[in-house]
Design a protein around this motif. Structure first.
Motif, PDB file in Angstrom:
ATOM      1  N   SER A  15     -13.010  -3.773   5.822  1.00 44.35           N
ATOM      2  CA  SER A  15     -12.051  -2.791   6.335  1.00 44.35           C
ATOM      3  C   SER A  15     -10.767  -3.476   6.795  1.00 44.35           C
ATOM      4  N   GLU A  16     -10.902  -4.627   7.468  1.00 43.87           N
ATOM      5  CA  GLU A  16      -9.722  -5.351   7.940  1.00 43.87           C
ATOM      6  C   GLU A  16      -8.903  -5.881   6.766  1.00 43.87           C
ATOM      7  N   LEU A  17      -9.586  -6.375   5.718  1.00 41.61           N
ATOM      8  CA  LEU A  17      -8.869  -6.887   4.548  1.00 41.61           C
ATOM      9  C   LEU A  17      -8.166  -5.755   3.815  1.00 41.61           C
ATOM     10  N   SER A  18      -8.815  -4.589   3.736  1.00 41.20           N
ATOM     11  CA  SER A  18      -8.175  -3.434   3.108  1.00 41.20           C
ATOM     12  C   SER A  18      -6.917  -3.043   3.859  1.00 41.20           C
ATOM     13  N   SER A  19      -6.999  -3.084   5.186  1.00 43.11           N
ATOM     14  CA  SER A  19      -5.842  -2.751   6.013  1.00 43.11           C
ATOM     15  C   SER A  19      -4.721  -3.762   5.798  1.00 43.11           C
ATOM     16  N   LEU A  20      -5.082  -5.039   5.704  1.00 44.42           N
ATOM     17  CA  LEU A  20      -4.083  -6.090   5.494  1.00 44.42           C
ATOM     18  C   LEU A  20      -3.387  -5.923   4.151  1.00 44.42           C
ATOM     19  N   THR A  21      -4.147  -5.795   3.063  1.00 43.53           N
ATOM     20  CA  THR A  21      -3.535  -5.677   1.744  1.00 43.53           C
ATOM     21  C   THR A  21      -2.737  -4.375   1.639  1.00 43.53           C
ATOM     22  N   GLY A  22      -3.205  -3.322   2.309  1.00 43.75           N
ATOM     23  CA  GLY A  22      -2.456  -2.074   2.306  1.00 43.75           C
ATOM     24  C   GLY A  22      -1.110  -2.211   2.973  1.00 43.75           C
ATOM     25  N   SER A  23      -1.045  -3.052   4.009  1.00 41.87           N
ATOM     26  CA  SER A  23       0.214  -3.236   4.734  1.00 41.87           C
ATOM     27  C   SER A  23       1.204  -4.103   3.977  1.00 41.87           C
ATOM     28  N   LEU A  24       0.774  -4.703   2.851  1.00 38.04           N
ATOM     29  CA  LEU A  24       1.668  -5.549   2.058  1.00 38.04           C
ATOM     30  C   LEU A  24       2.382  -4.770   0.960  1.00 38.04           C
ATOM     31  N   GLY A  25       2.114  -3.472   0.850  1.00 38.74           N
ATOM     32  CA  GLY A  25       2.732  -2.677  -0.202  1.00 38.74           C
ATOM     33  C   GLY A  25       4.245  -2.657  -0.143  1.00 38.74           C
ATOM     34  N   HIS A  26       4.799  -2.848   1.069  1.00 42.70           N
ATOM     35  CA  HIS A  26       6.260  -2.802   1.192  1.00 42.70           C
ATOM     36  C   HIS A  26       6.939  -3.966   0.483  1.00 42.70           C
ATOM     37  N   LEU A  27       6.159  -4.964   0.066  1.00 42.93           N
ATOM     38  CA  LEU A  27       6.749  -6.111  -0.624  1.00 42.93           C
ATOM     39  C   LEU A  27       7.135  -5.777  -2.061  1.00 42.93           C
ATOM     40  N   PHE A  28       6.685  -4.636  -2.568  1.00 42.29           N
ATOM     41  CA  PHE A  28       7.026  -4.197  -3.920  1.00 42.29           C
ATOM     42  C   PHE A  28       8.025  -3.049  -3.836  1.00 42.29           C
ATOM     43  N   ASN A  29       8.979  -3.039  -4.766  1.00 41.97           N
ATOM     44  CA  ASN A  29      10.048  -2.040  -4.676  1.00 41.97           C
ATOM     45  C   ASN A  29       9.761  -0.761  -5.454  1.00 41.97           C
ATOM     46  N   GLN A  30       8.571  -0.661  -6.083  1.00 42.96           N
ATOM     47  CA  GLN A  30       8.201   0.537  -6.840  1.00 42.96           C
ATOM     48  C   GLN A  30       6.771   0.944  -6.477  1.00 42.96           C
ATOM     49  N   PRO A  31       6.451   2.255  -6.567  1.00 42.03           N
ATOM     50  CA  PRO A  31       5.104   2.707  -6.206  1.00 42.03           C
ATOM     51  C   PRO A  31       4.006   2.227  -7.149  1.00 42.03           C
ATOM     52  N   GLU A  32       4.300   2.103  -8.464  1.00 37.73           N
ATOM     53  CA  GLU A  32       3.246   1.707  -9.399  1.00 37.73           C
ATOM     54  C   GLU A  32       2.679   0.325  -9.091  1.00 37.73           C
ATOM     55  N   PRO A  33       3.525  -0.722  -8.930  1.00 42.17           N
ATOM     56  CA  PRO A  33       2.936  -2.032  -8.610  1.00 42.17           C
ATOM     57  C   PRO A  33       2.206  -2.041  -7.277  1.00 42.17           C
ATOM     58  N   ARG A  34       2.641  -1.225  -6.321  1.00 42.22           N
ATOM     59  CA  ARG A  34       1.902  -1.145  -5.057  1.00 42.22           C
ATOM     60  C   ARG A  34       0.477  -0.657  -5.302  1.00 42.22           C
ATOM     61  N   ALA A  35       0.346   0.395  -6.136  1.00 40.43           N
ATOM     62  CA  ALA A  35      -0.971   0.962  -6.412  1.00 40.43           C
ATOM     63  C   ALA A  35      -1.855  -0.026  -7.172  1.00 40.43           C
ATOM     64  N   VAL A  36      -1.299  -0.697  -8.192  1.00 41.92           N
ATOM     65  CA  VAL A  36      -2.081  -1.648  -8.984  1.00 41.92           C
ATOM     66  C   VAL A  36      -2.474  -2.848  -8.123  1.00 41.92           C
ATOM     67  N   PHE A  37      -1.572  -3.293  -7.257  1.00 44.59           N
ATOM     68  CA  PHE A  37      -1.870  -4.397  -6.339  1.00 44.59           C
ATOM     69  C   PHE A  37      -3.068  -4.034  -5.462  1.00 44.59           C
ATOM     70  N   ALA A  38      -3.103  -2.822  -4.941  1.00 45.75           N
ATOM     71  CA  ALA A  38      -4.213  -2.377  -4.097  1.00 45.75           C
ATOM     72  C   ALA A  38      -5.510  -2.321  -4.894  1.00 45.75           C
ATOM     73  N   GLN A  39      -5.449  -1.812  -6.128  1.00 44.42           N
ATOM     74  CA  GLN A  39      -6.641  -1.744  -6.972  1.00 44.42           C
ATOM     75  C   GLN A  39      -7.155  -3.145  -7.313  1.00 44.42           C
ATOM     76  N   PHE A  40      -6.231  -4.055  -7.599  1.00 42.82           N
ATOM     77  CA  PHE A  40      -6.598  -5.423  -7.955  1.00 42.82           C
ATOM     78  C   PHE A  40      -7.326  -6.101  -6.793  1.00 42.82           C
TER      79      PHE A  40
END
Length: 205
Positions: A15-40
């Motif tokens: 749960s903590e790792l999911s929260s951490l990786t979720g908080s890194l989405g702002h490092l991408f400037n588009q929604p698609e790479p954010r979603a794929v990054f989370a899935q990866f």
């Protein structure tokens, strides 16, 4: 051997790792790479016999590798923001910079920087790419903050090969210690707090 780890602890770490990786989405400037990054990242935490790009894509119900390839090859990521995120969570005056390099073995000749060179994975000269890394270590944790791909002279002396691989014309040859110094200069300019610099003998001679 019993590690003394409970299922509840593992669930909390997940749960903590999911929260951490979720908080890194702002490092991408588009929604698609954010979603794929989370899935990866979510796929990497699952138990499976082999974790490859294809198995992770299949788990996320992707029909082709296009979205992952766009994430790796074409998405815009803010490297300075990633470094600043690490410092905000781990930064302290007693921190250490750790200089090292890691290799990825390759069979072809087209991947940028691939050449016959010493491979730390095998201890012998192999066809591989070498990434010089700068990581940040404190009592609170250890994280990557910068990296530079080493381009052997057989690459920098062949501008046509560089152009075909997308290497900028201004990219000149630099030794691995020179790449490490460049990264240290960047960190110092960014006022990253530290007290020590650690490296193996290859960077200290």
């Amino acid at each position: 051997m019993t590690l003394g780890v409970t299922a509840e602890q593992i669930a909390r770490w997940d749960s903590e790792l999911s929260s951490l990786t979720g908080s890194l989405g702002h490092l991408f400037n588009q929604p698609e790479p954010r979603a794929v990054f989370a899935q990866f990242n979510e796929g990497l935490r699952q138990s499976c016999r082999r974790r490859t790009g294809w198995t992770l894509l299949q788990r996320a119900s992707h029909v082709t590798a296009d979205r992952l390839q766009r994430l790796i090859n074409g998405s815009v990521r803010e490297a300075n923001a990633a470094r600043d995120y690490v410092i905000a969570h781990l930064g302290c005056e007693d921190a250490s910079f750790v200089i090292n390099d890691t290799q990825a073995q390759e069979k072809g000749t087209k991947s940028v920087g691939v050449a016959g060179q010493h491979c730390g994975l095998t201890g012998i000269v192999r066809n591989c790419q070498t990434l010089v890394t700068l990581t940040y270590a404190t009592a609170a944790g250890h994280a990557f903050i910068d990296g530079r791909l080493h381009l052997p002279e057989e690459w920098t002396n062949d501008r046509r090969r560089c152009h075909e691989a997308g290497v900028p014309d201004q990219m000149a040859f630099a030794t691995k210690p020179e790449l490490a110094i460049t990264m240290l200069d960047r960190a110092h300019t960014a006022h990253v707090p530290f007290s020590w610099v650690l490296a193996d003998a290859g960077y200290g001679q």
